[in-house]
Design a protein around this motif. Structure first.
Motif, short mmCIF file in Angstrom:
data_model
loop_
_atom_site.label_atom_id
_atom_site.label_comp_id
_atom_site.label_asym_id
_atom_site.label_seq_id
_atom_site.Cartn_x
_atom_site.Cartn_y
_atom_site.Cartn_z
N ILE A 66 10.35 -0.83 3.81
CA ILE A 66 9.26 -1.06 2.84
C ILE A 66 9.75 -2.02 1.76
O ILE A 66 9.09 -3.01 1.44
N TYR A 67 10.91 -1.73 1.20
CA TYR A 67 11.46 -2.59 0.15
C TYR A 67 11.82 -3.97 0.69
O TYR A 67 11.61 -4.98 0.02
N TYR A 68 12.39 -4.00 1.88
CA TYR A 68 12.73 -5.30 2.48
C TYR A 68 11.47 -6.17 2.58
O TYR A 68 11.48 -7.35 2.21
N ALA A 69 10.39 -5.60 3.08
CA ALA A 69 9.17 -6.38 3.34
C ALA A 69 8.38 -6.67 2.07
O ALA A 69 7.73 -7.70 1.97
N ALA A 70 8.45 -5.78 1.09
CA ALA A 70 7.57 -5.94 -0.10
C ALA A 70 8.22 -6.72 -1.23
O ALA A 70 7.50 -7.36 -2.01
N THR A 71 9.55 -6.65 -1.38
CA THR A 71 10.13 -7.14 -2.63
C THR A 71 11.02 -8.37 -2.45
O THR A 71 11.73 -8.75 -3.39
N LEU A 106 0.84 -1.21 0.00
CA LEU A 106 0.00 0.00 0.00
C LEU A 106 0.87 1.26 0.00
O LEU A 106 0.60 2.23 -0.70
N LEU A 107 1.93 1.23 0.79
CA LEU A 107 2.80 2.40 0.87
C LEU A 107 3.53 2.65 -0.45
O LEU A 107 3.69 3.79 -0.87
N LEU A 108 3.98 1.57 -1.11
CA LEU A 108 4.62 1.74 -2.42
C LEU A 108 3.65 2.37 -3.41
O LEU A 108 4.02 3.26 -4.18
N ARG A 109 2.39 1.93 -3.39
CA ARG A 109 1.40 2.50 -4.32
C ARG A 109 1.14 3.97 -4.00
O ARG A 109 1.03 4.80 -4.90
N ARG A 121 -2.46 13.47 4.01
CA ARG A 121 -3.04 13.82 5.30
C ARG A 121 -2.98 12.62 6.25
O ARG A 121 -2.59 12.75 7.41
N ILE A 122 -3.32 11.44 5.74
CA ILE A 122 -3.36 10.27 6.61
C ILE A 122 -1.95 9.84 7.02
O ILE A 122 -1.71 9.50 8.17
N SER A 123 -1.00 9.88 6.06
CA SER A 123 0.36 9.47 6.40
C SER A 123 1.09 10.52 7.23
O SER A 123 2.14 10.24 7.80
N ALA A 124 0.52 11.73 7.31
CA ALA A 124 1.18 12.80 8.07
C ALA A 124 1.42 12.40 9.51
O ALA A 124 2.40 12.82 10.13
N ILE A 125 0.56 11.56 10.07
CA ILE A 125 0.71 11.11 11.44
C ILE A 125 2.06 10.40 11.63
O ILE A 125 2.73 10.57 12.65
N ALA A 126 2.48 9.65 10.63
CA ALA A 126 3.77 8.94 10.71
C ALA A 126 4.93 9.89 10.46
O ALA A 126 5.95 9.83 11.16
N LEU A 127 4.78 10.77 9.47
CA LEU A 127 5.84 11.73 9.18
C LEU A 127 6.08 12.64 10.38
O LEU A 127 7.22 12.97 10.71
#
Lengths: 207, 207
Positions: free
Chosen positions: A164-169, A108-111, A125-131
């Protein structure tokens, strides 16, 4: 995957979100169809619309639930009294473990990252919580002199993108290079490298 | 963006690839339409099919051209007689600069990473040229004892994924955090951090 549902309606809502999370991870937003979500849940399309007015609202709810769960994990990991470097490592670990346990998330994050949205759009807006959480932890350590100065977003690319790359690819590297991201020896080897990079980037005077 | 075309037909083929590269970067494969590529070039859909039998063949040709151009840049940067760490840094730099100059590329790579394909599929096959080059440079340095042992794919996530995110998401971080990846002061600051991480991960005895 969310909070324990109580009523029948809340149960259905959670099942819709579970199915939608899988489908939005497997397919781009433009290709995903409410019909497929309904079929995966075993309900009619009209029943989804009772809970979510349309695809965009459903997608936003999936994203919101993912970021809420991720940040709940992060808050649990963050010891407010720990040294700044340990707080950063705990935060990174919480994201890495979360993405390995829930493989829909890195995709989802890659997309989200591949699609461009105007600055004020929902994904931003939604990812701002993590940033914001990342920025706060890094800036507090920089302000106290415990961490070296650097653009927190540059640091996020170096330390937050690799999980992200470690987990997705892990399975997308060709047969002879592929690995299982959840295998303990893989995960701990990667975590060791990630921590080494974090210490080198964040601790002062390590040039 | 490719080699200098000579015939009218080659010119048209390059113009189709240019338009397709932009459209496949902006939209997921599933959403992109040959009609839109044709319209961008100012030709009819049937004319595209004269050059590329369908969407998949056009996509593969776009990917092939991107990886060929990236690896041509990399080969130019790689001095076979340089120390292993300098070879790794040159390779990373060539990828970072390529992605900053050609912003379609990091977004194509993000989309490739989000979509799952069977192991033997075209994206894996086409990107294998880059994975192989990375693996060769890292393994040669590890074999000579110049570089510390570690899984080359883990190292690729840590050092190759961050340039993708740096180049693709500079404008997706919310207004107050966004930056221009091509601005020299941003690029050189990020490059400095990337090199710092690479040295920490790759040079032996830096724990």
């Amino acid at each position: 995957m969310g909070a324990v549902p109580v009523s029948r309606g809340e149960q259905t809502r959670e099942r819709i979100l579970d199915a939608a999370e899988t489908i939005f991870a497997e397919q781009d937003y433009s290709a995903a169809r409410l019909e497929d979500v309904a079929q995966a849940v075993g309900i009619r399309r009209a029943s989804i619309v009772y809970y979510f007015s349309g695809k965009q609202e459903l997608y936003d709810a999936v994203e919101q639930r993912v970021f809420d769960a991720m940040m709940a994990r992060t808050r649990q990991a963050l010891d407010p009294d720990a040294p700044a470097i340990d707080r950063v490592l705990s935060l990174i670990d919480s994201w890495l473990d979360f993405m390995v346990e829930r493989p829909t998330v890195p995709r989802l994050l890659l997309r989200d990252s591949a699609n461009t949205y105007p600055n004020a759009s929902a994904p931003v807006r939604i990812s701002a919580i993590a940033l914001q959480a990342w920025e706060e932890v890094v800036r507090a350590g920089q302000a106290s002199g415990e961490l070296a100065p650097a653009n927190p977003m540059h640091l996020l690319h170096l330390l937050g993108a690799s999980p992200i790359y470690y987990a997705a690819t892990g399975q997308l590297l060709g047969e002879e290079r592929s690995y299982d991201p959840a295998a303990p020896e893989q995960l701990e080897a990667f975590r060791g490298l990630l921590h080494k990079s974090a210490r080198a980037l964040l601790l002062p005077h390590t040039d």
